[in-house]
Design an enzyme around this catalytic site. Structure first.
Site, PDB file in Angstrom:
ATOM      1  N   ASP A  30      48.073  64.685   3.080  1.00  0.00           N
ATOM      2  CA  ASP A  30      48.863  65.616   3.891  1.00  0.00           C
ATOM      3  C   ASP A  30      49.605  66.553   2.950  1.00  0.00           C
ATOM      4  O   ASP A  30      50.410  66.101   2.118  1.00  0.00           O
ATOM      5  CB  ASP A  30      49.848  64.828   4.759  1.00  0.00           C
ATOM      6  N   ASP A 124      46.054  71.534   6.875  1.00  0.00           N
ATOM      7  CA  ASP A 124      46.845  70.907   5.823  1.00  0.00           C
ATOM      8  C   ASP A 124      46.736  69.384   5.747  1.00  0.00           C
ATOM      9  O   ASP A 124      47.531  68.751   5.046  1.00  0.00           O
ATOM     10  CB  ASP A 124      48.321  71.302   5.977  1.00  0.00           C
ATOM     11  N   GLU A 125      45.769  68.783   6.412  1.00  0.00           N
ATOM     12  CA  GLU A 125      45.624  67.333   6.293  1.00  0.00           C
ATOM     13  C   GLU A 125      44.194  66.916   6.568  1.00  0.00           C
ATOM     14  O   GLU A 125      43.450  67.588   7.283  1.00  0.00           O
ATOM     15  CB  GLU A 125      46.587  66.597   7.232  1.00  0.00           C
TER      16      GLU A 125
END
Length: 419
Positions: A30, A124-125
């Site tokens: 993350d 973003d993860e």
């Protein structure tokens, strides 16, 4: 998942970067305050300052906040006006999604250098299954350290990584490791890790269901794991009760799936002030249809259903949808559909928000394109593809918003521009 900030943090030697990673092939990576971090990367003078990315208008919403901003209570999904009152000296920036997508693609390439089993959840993860990478790169915790080092060195960004035996526990681990940390949850100690967590840590437990469980005295995951099955079923229903009991006992059979297929692609805009002018609504829908078309073509997808979302001044939200004859990725076709839907809707109140979405997606390459009677063989689709090519080379700023769809005087073009 519930409120991640409620998870306990740090200090427990049983769960840390050097814990036993035997039987823990799943990583959840993350990125830390991703949008804000990308902005700080290209503006080094902002390092250490509170930075807030999101809508900057009076009705804007925070998309990302740097950790210095979070110390003042600023959080994502918070109204920008509230963020300004909490941290008036913060730097407020509008989002630059092209920059965030580019940074995301670079980070995902680092992940795929380690394993092909990468399941992005958002920009973003992502989940990674590194079971097959051990011979080349070492144990899961070593791989996690290597990924964090490469992201920091090559992208000047930080990330937090959870290492565990299941996806659910790995995601909890990365949350607890934030910011810029690594946490391993040993397979033999999953229940020890889960038991003290609040029930809101379980996927599927929102504010309302958490309050229902708390009224029954179930405040922690351990409480829920030991609750009588009948009581849990009466509280949240049979399906949810079974799901929560499995998670509370650390069981999550889902595998990392790199074949992640979007179910829909959409875009929406909230106006700074409520709008009554149909032409302003029209221009907004044109621009949104163009955004959706670009994203569809970039993903190699076409949509069979086009939907319209309208939020009125009193926050009433109206949705209308229409299934088109042939799946499309053409902005002009989607605009024609949503404008017809909006015209039929004829809202009596001022409009706060509009959105356009393509649903029922399928692979564009596997979907036959059938020309309608009288339609030119080369037209809107080719013109929009040409605009994509120009934008890729020179930037999308050279293509005016909805420039393929509307003339300068506001009238619609009846014939497509020549590509």
């Amino acid at each position: 998942m519930g409120r991640s900030q409620s998870l306990p943090r740090g200090g427990d030697p049983r769960f840390g970067p050097d814990s036993d990673d035997t039987g823990c092939p799943i990583l959840h990576v993350d990125m830390d305050a991703f949008f804000a971090s990308v902005e700080v990367r290209r503006r080094p003078e902002l390092r250490g300052r509170p930075v807030v990315v999101g809508g900057v208008g009076p009705r804007g919403v925070v998309s990302s906040a740097s950790y210095p901003a979070r110390r003042y209570g600023v959080r994502s999904a918070m109204p920008t006006a509230r963020a300004r009152s909490l941290c008036p000296h913060a730097v407020f920036l509008p989002p630059d999604f092209a920059a965030y997508r580019a940074a995301s693609e670079a980070v995902m390439r680092i992940f795929r250098d380690v394993t092909p089993l990468v399941e992005p959840l958002s920009l973003d993860e992502a989940f990674l299954d590194v079971a097959g990478a051990r011979r080349l790169f070492g144990r899961p915790a070593e791989i996690a350290r290597s990924i964090r080092d490469r992201v920091a060195r090559e992208q000047e960004l930080t990330c937090s990584v959870g290492v565990a035996s299941t996806k659910f526990v790995a995601k909890l681990g990365s949350t607890r490791a934030k910011p810029d940390g690594l946490l391993v949850v040993p397979a033999a100690r999953v229940l020890e890790f889960l038991r003290p967590l609040p029930v809101a840590a379980l996927w599927g437990v929102g504010d309302r269901s958490a309050e229902t469980l708390r009224r029954l005295g179930l405040t922690t995951v351990g409480d829920l794991a030991e609750a009588p099955p009948g009581m849990l079923r009466r509280a949240v229903g049979e399906a949810a009760a079974a799901h929560l009991r499995e998670l509370a006992h650390g069981r999550d059979p889902r595998r990392v799936s790199p074949e992640h297929v979007e179910k829909s692609i959409g875009a929406e805009v909230t106006f700074d002030t409520d709008v009554t002018d149909p032409q302003e609504i029209r221009r907004a829908l044109l621009a949104l249809a163009e955004k959706v078309g670009v994203r569809l073509r970039r993903a190699g997808q076409v949509g069979r259903t086009v939907s319209l979302k309208v939020r009125l001044a009193d926050f009433t939200t109206l949705s209308r949808a229409r299934t088109v004859g042939v799946p499309t990725d053409v902005a002009r076709e989607m605009f024609d559909t949503v404008w017809a839907l909006y015209s039929a809707l004829g809202p009596a109140q001022p409009v706060r928000l509009v959105g356009v979405r393509a649903e029922g997606l399928s692979d564009a390459g596997a979907t036959p394109r059938q020309l309608a009677l009288g339609e030119p063989e080369r037209g809107w689709r080719e013109a929009e593809a040409a605009a994509d090519a120009a934008a890729a080379r020179f930037g999308r700023s050279v293509i005016g918003p909805a420039s393929l769809l509307e003339c300068r005087d506001g009238r619609r073009r009846e014939n497509p521009p020549r590509p």
